[in-house]
Design an enzyme around this catalytic site. Structure first.
Site, PDB file in Angstrom:
ATOM      1  N   CYS A  38       0.838  -1.203   0.000  1.00 55.25           N
ATOM      2  CA  CYS A  38       0.000   0.000   0.000  1.00 55.25           C
ATOM      3  C   CYS A  38       0.876   1.258   0.000  1.00 55.25           C
ATOM      4  O   CYS A  38       1.519   1.554  -0.989  1.00 55.25           O
ATOM      5  CB  CYS A  38      -0.956  -0.042   1.191  1.00 55.25           C
ATOM      6  SG  CYS A  38      -2.338   1.122   1.045  1.00 55.25           S
ATOM      7  N   HIS A  87      -3.370  -5.819   1.206  1.00 59.96           N
ATOM      8  CA  HIS A  87      -2.640  -5.992   2.468  1.00 59.96           C
ATOM      9  C   HIS A  87      -2.521  -7.454   2.884  1.00 59.96           C
ATOM     10  O   HIS A  87      -3.356  -7.948   3.654  1.00 59.96           O
ATOM     11  CB  HIS A  87      -3.346  -5.211   3.569  1.00 59.96           C
ATOM     12  CG  HIS A  87      -3.228  -3.732   3.418  1.00 59.96           C
ATOM     13  ND1 HIS A  87      -2.280  -2.991   4.081  1.00 59.96           N
ATOM     14  CD2 HIS A  87      -3.920  -2.853   2.659  1.00 59.96           C
ATOM     15  CE1 HIS A  87      -2.403  -1.713   3.753  1.00 59.96           C
ATOM     16  NE2 HIS A  87      -3.393  -1.603   2.883  1.00 59.96           N
ATOM     17  N   GLU A 115      -0.626  -8.624   5.087  1.00 63.19           N
ATOM     18  CA  GLU A 115      -0.407  -8.726   6.539  1.00 63.19           C
ATOM     19  C   GLU A 115      -1.714  -8.727   7.322  1.00 63.19           C
ATOM     20  O   GLU A 115      -1.724  -9.034   8.515  1.00 63.19           O
ATOM     21  CB  GLU A 115       0.523  -7.592   7.012  1.00 63.19           C
ATOM     22  CG  GLU A 115      -0.145  -6.249   7.252  1.00 63.19           C
ATOM     23  CD  GLU A 115      -0.437  -5.466   5.959  1.00 63.19           C
ATOM     24  OE1 GLU A 115      -0.390  -6.062   4.868  1.00 63.19           O
ATOM     25  OE2 GLU A 115      -0.720  -4.254   6.063  1.00 63.19           O
TER      26      GLU A 115
END
Lengths: 233, 154
Positions: free
Chosen positions: A86, A195, A197
């Protein structure tokens, strides 16, 4: 044990989640600071999501000149695996480690949802845990995630296999060619808007599909992947 | 002390959704003869000594603009002859009439004869110097209309 650094910039948002994902994947997470040029001997670096330096001027434009980034640009050119997520992807583009740029979403809305992606390239430092063409579900959340590049660059990316992730079942921001992530020529630098994560545990994510990003870099670094992380589905 | 002004604009081929949104709002002001609006940035640099156009151009190329998506122009502006604070109001020049308009009214329609922006003070006239390869602003073609297309894939 491999040590993977996560740089915290003023305004970083997802650095803690990135550190956590690294720990869950079986590596040692190392917190790095934007104002520190010393990378503390890490084996790879993650640039997390957020709004570094308030996104002033352009997203990632000021972070690019931070002491940590100047060291990371040199290290990446020497082969250090670097992942930009991002805002981290925006920083990598601003630093010219990746081609193209990320601009305001075509529809002007901040878009926050779970997003299907296709893994187009698995021969990078960060994607070898996936099968070519594998479809994964991870969150996307951005206001300036519209990937743009000039026609010659887009053609180069497509013909040389440098589009790593592509949006499936709906393009959330108007990115050209539905591009969600790209790599550098060597494959050690990868950037993506969604994302991974945030998709490492069933409790908090829509899947655990994101874990493969972090286990892949461990495999790339020659570290045995712990059994607990190997079966990520 | 003189000021260097850097104007940064998205390249003509780069979509400017914010400009499109502004263009879409103009009919609410009764303005229907605008083909396109594009939004850029103006950066004012005050050097402590003589204005350094070459250095400003380097700054613009490295930091102020992203050459992948933006063009820029660099010029010297004679700051000494422009009023430092009040000049901004004169330049932004929103029509100063009707100060007693009620706070909540139907969208105000501008008299077709009323200029939207006051003329820039002549003293502040600047010498424009385009960056290498930058297209002049009036060469920018109108953006392709994209209203209602693509975008939201939800």
């Amino acid at each position: 044990m491999s040590r993977i650094g996560v740089v915290t910039f003023p305004g970083s948002l997802d650095d803690r989640d990135a550190l956590r994902a690294i720990r869950l994947s079986g590596a040692e997470p190392v917190a790095l600071w934007h104002d520190d040029a010393d990378l503390h001997g890490v084996d790879a670096v993650v640039l997390p999501g957020g709004f570094s330096y308030g996104d002033y001027l352009r997203c990632g434009a000021i972070a690019r000149f931070s002491p940590a980034m100047l060291s990371i640009v040199d290290a990446a050119n020497a082969g250090l695996p670097v992942l930009g997520i991002c805002n981290g992807f925006q920083i990598l583009c601003e630093a010219h480690l990746l081609p193209g740029a990320l601009t305001r979403n075509e529809h002007l809305h901040f878009r926050n949802r779970d997003q299907w992606l296709r893994v187009e390239q698995t021969d990078t430092a960060w994607t070898s845990a996936y099968q070519p063409g594998e479809e994964i579900l991870i969150p996307v959340k951005n206001g300036e995630g519209c990937y743009v590049a000039d026609p010659a660059t887009l053609e180069m990316l497509e013909t040389t296999g440098r589009v790593v992730f592509r949006y499936l079942r709906g393009n959330p921001n108007g990115s050209q060619h539905d591009i969600a992530g790209v790599r550098n020529a060597a494959g050690n630098v990868v950037g993506l808007m969604p994302h991974p994560e945030h998709a490492v545990e069933a409790l908090t994510g829509p899947s655990t599909d994101g874990l493969g990003i972090f286990t892949a870099v461990l495999a790339h670094l020659g570290t045995a992947v712990p059994a607990a992380s190997r079966d990520r589905r | 002390m003189a000021r260097v002004v850097v104007d940064v604009m998205l390249k003509p081929e780069i979509l400017d959704p914010a400009g499109q949104a502004v263009a879409g709002a103009l009919p609410r002001l009764g303005v229907t003869d605008v083909a396109s609006v594009r939004i850029g940035k103006r950066v004012e640099i005050e050097f402590t000594g003589e204005p350094d156009l070459a250095k400003a151009r380097q700054l613009a190329d490295a930091l102020l603009a992203n050459p992948v998506i933006e063009d820029f122009t660099v010029r010297v502006e004679e700051a000494g002859r422009a009023a430092p604070a009040g000049a901004i109001d004169a330049i932004s020049g929103v029509d100063p009439v009707e100060p007693d308009v009620p706070a909540v009214v139907a969208p105000r329609r501008l008299d077709p004869g009323t200029p939207l922006v006051a003329a820039r003070p002549v003293e502040a006239a600047a010498v424009a110097e385009p960056a290498d390869g930058a297209a002049p602003a009036d060469a920018v073609p109108p953006a392709a209309p994209a209203e209602g297309e693509g975008g939201d894939g939800q």
